[in-house]
Design a protein around this motif. Structure first.
Motif, mmCIF file in Angstrom:
data_model
loop_
_atom_site.group_PDB
_atom_site.id
_atom_site.type_symbol
_atom_site.label_atom_id
_atom_site.label_comp_id
_atom_site.label_asym_id
_atom_site.label_seq_id
_atom_site.Cartn_x
_atom_site.Cartn_y
_atom_site.Cartn_z
ATOM 1 N N TYR A 107 -19.110 26.596 45.523
ATOM 2 C CA TYR A 107 -18.745 27.743 45.697
ATOM 3 C C TYR A 107 -18.944 28.909 46.509
ATOM 4 C CZ TYR A 107 -16.473 31.699 42.785
ATOM 5 O OH TYR A 107 -15.508 32.754 42.864
ATOM 6 N N THR A 164 -16.013 30.273 48.801
ATOM 7 C CA THR A 164 -14.593 31.253 49.023
ATOM 8 C C THR A 164 -14.419 31.990 50.557
ATOM 9 O OG1 THR A 164 -16.527 32.654 49.114
ATOM 10 C CG2 THR A 164 -16.367 31.993 46.777
ATOM 11 N N THR A 201 -12.486 15.764 42.662
ATOM 12 C CA THR A 201 -13.149 16.055 40.966
ATOM 13 C C THR A 201 -12.991 14.864 40.302
ATOM 14 O OG1 THR A 201 -13.033 18.372 41.677
ATOM 15 C CG2 THR A 201 -13.169 17.613 39.154
ATOM 16 N N PHE A 213 -15.221 20.590 42.333
ATOM 17 C CA PHE A 213 -14.690 21.619 41.198
ATOM 18 C C PHE A 213 -14.935 22.933 41.723
ATOM 19 C CE2 PHE A 213 -14.442 23.331 37.536
ATOM 20 C CZ PHE A 213 -12.648 23.395 37.552
ATOM 21 N N ARG A 214 -16.455 22.545 41.829
ATOM 22 C CA ARG A 214 -17.086 24.427 42.216
ATOM 23 C C ARG A 214 -16.371 24.351 43.692
ATOM 24 N NH1 ARG A 214 -18.282 27.837 39.940
ATOM 25 N NH2 ARG A 214 -20.087 28.668 40.764
ATOM 26 N N GLN A 253 -12.741 25.765 43.012
ATOM 27 C CA GLN A 253 -13.083 27.213 42.587
ATOM 28 C C GLN A 253 -13.562 28.387 43.539
ATOM 29 O OE1 GLN A 253 -15.790 26.004 39.399
ATOM 30 N NE2 GLN A 253 -14.395 27.129 38.026
ATOM 31 N N LEU A 296 -9.868 28.638 45.338
ATOM 32 C CA LEU A 296 -9.162 29.873 44.857
ATOM 33 C C LEU A 296 -9.972 30.927 44.986
ATOM 34 C CD1 LEU A 296 -8.240 26.981 42.012
ATOM 35 C CD2 LEU A 296 -6.058 28.112 44.152
ATOM 36 N N ALA A 297 -10.677 31.632 44.475
ATOM 37 C CA ALA A 297 -11.054 32.972 44.586
ATOM 38 C C ALA A 297 -11.191 33.523 45.825
ATOM 39 C CB ALA A 297 -12.679 32.696 43.719
#
Length: 291
Positions: A216, A220, A247, A263-264, A267, A270-271
């Motif tokens: 994640y 970012t 994923t 998946f992370r 995420q 996108l974040a």
């Protein structure tokens, strides 16, 4: 002085020793090392003393534990015509600096060059997807053609674009992609980039099953840099679709750890892309160089 090599480090004595041993095998010897020490100890005093008898070594101490802050801090002490920022745990091949010097001699010290990665055993790295052949870089291929620890440029170009974005990388909210961000800003300033498959640096492979929090965090950084530099829709979709596909594919294969990693990653991207900070800085970044 031809090269300034700025090396941020924190409590990695063994790794820095190995890096210095790699420099001692270089066929090109006109360089200085700027060791930016964030450890707050005397851990590196012996290394600095021993290798300082072979080539110039500047030992800078920093209380700020933030790698790209350390890079910018060290760069301010650099005197080399060319500058690079090797990781403290990478190892140059014996001809790395010789190849870089030859490239810049040919191009009259214009643009920047990056290369390929080997693991510590000398095999191709398992860290991500990389370009398979030497080629000029553009604003799309930069994402699969550049790695920070094998990235060389004229020091005046680095200074012209303001160095590294210190909001990127470890110990920041956006944990990766400092190199692509710097390269994209160099391109926006008119510099050309080149990926040379024969320009090699060794680095330990990162596990393909790194934990979700780290995936994640890395994501970012990419999302933020994509938005900040007005990446084309082609580039954005490429790097959002890949982890989405990973994923689902790993769920079908019942590989839950890998599915979680992808998946992370998605995420995080996108974040970062939709973060308030990315939107804010994109509004103040010129759009004329969108690929």
């Amino acid at each position: 002085m031809r090269f300034s090599l700025v090396v941020p480090t924190l409590n990695r004595q063994v790794e820095v020793e190995a890096f210095m041993q790699g420099l001692d095998r270089q066929t090109f010897r006109d360089f200085e090392v700027i060791l930016v020490d964030q450890s707050g100890t005397d851990l590196f005093d012996d290394i600095v003393a021993r290798y300082g008898r072979k080539w110039p070594v500047k030992h800078i101490r920093s209380d700020v534990r933030k790698p790209r802050h350390a890079c910018n801090l060290g760069a301010r002490e650099a005197v080399g015509k060319l500058i690079a920022f090797p990781d403290d745990d990478c190892i140059y091949e014996p001809d790395t600096l010789e190849r870089v010097d030859a490239y810049f001699q040919k191009t009259d010290d214009q643009g920047f060059i990056t290369g390929a990665v080997l693991n510590l055993d000398g095999a191709p790295t398992a860290m991500g997807r990389w370009l398979k052949q030497s080629q000029p870089l553009d604003r799309h291929s930069i994402w699969t053609g550049l790695i920070e620890f094998n990235f060389f440029m004229p020091r005046d170009l680095f200074e012209q674009v303001g160095g590294f974005d210190e909001n990127l990388g470890p110990c920041t909210p956006f944990g990766s992609c400092e190199g692509p961000d710097l390269a994209l800003r160099l391109m926006s300033a008119g510099a050309h980039g080149y990926h040379d498959r024969s320009l090699l640096v060794r680095h330990m492979d990162k596990s393909a099953t790194i934990n979700g929090a780290r995936a994640y965090d890395y994501g970012t950084g990419m999302g933020y840099v994509l938005r900040k530099n007005h990446a084309s829709m082609r580039t954005v979709l490429t790097f959002f679709i890949r982890p989405l596909g990973g994923t689902f594919l790993n769920l079908l294969r019942r590989k839950s750890d890998q599915a979680t990693y992808f998946f992370r990653t998605l995420q995080g991207r996108l974040a970062g892309y939709f973060s308030t900070e990315a939107r804010r800085i994109a509004r103040h970044t010129p759009r004329e160089n969108i690929s």
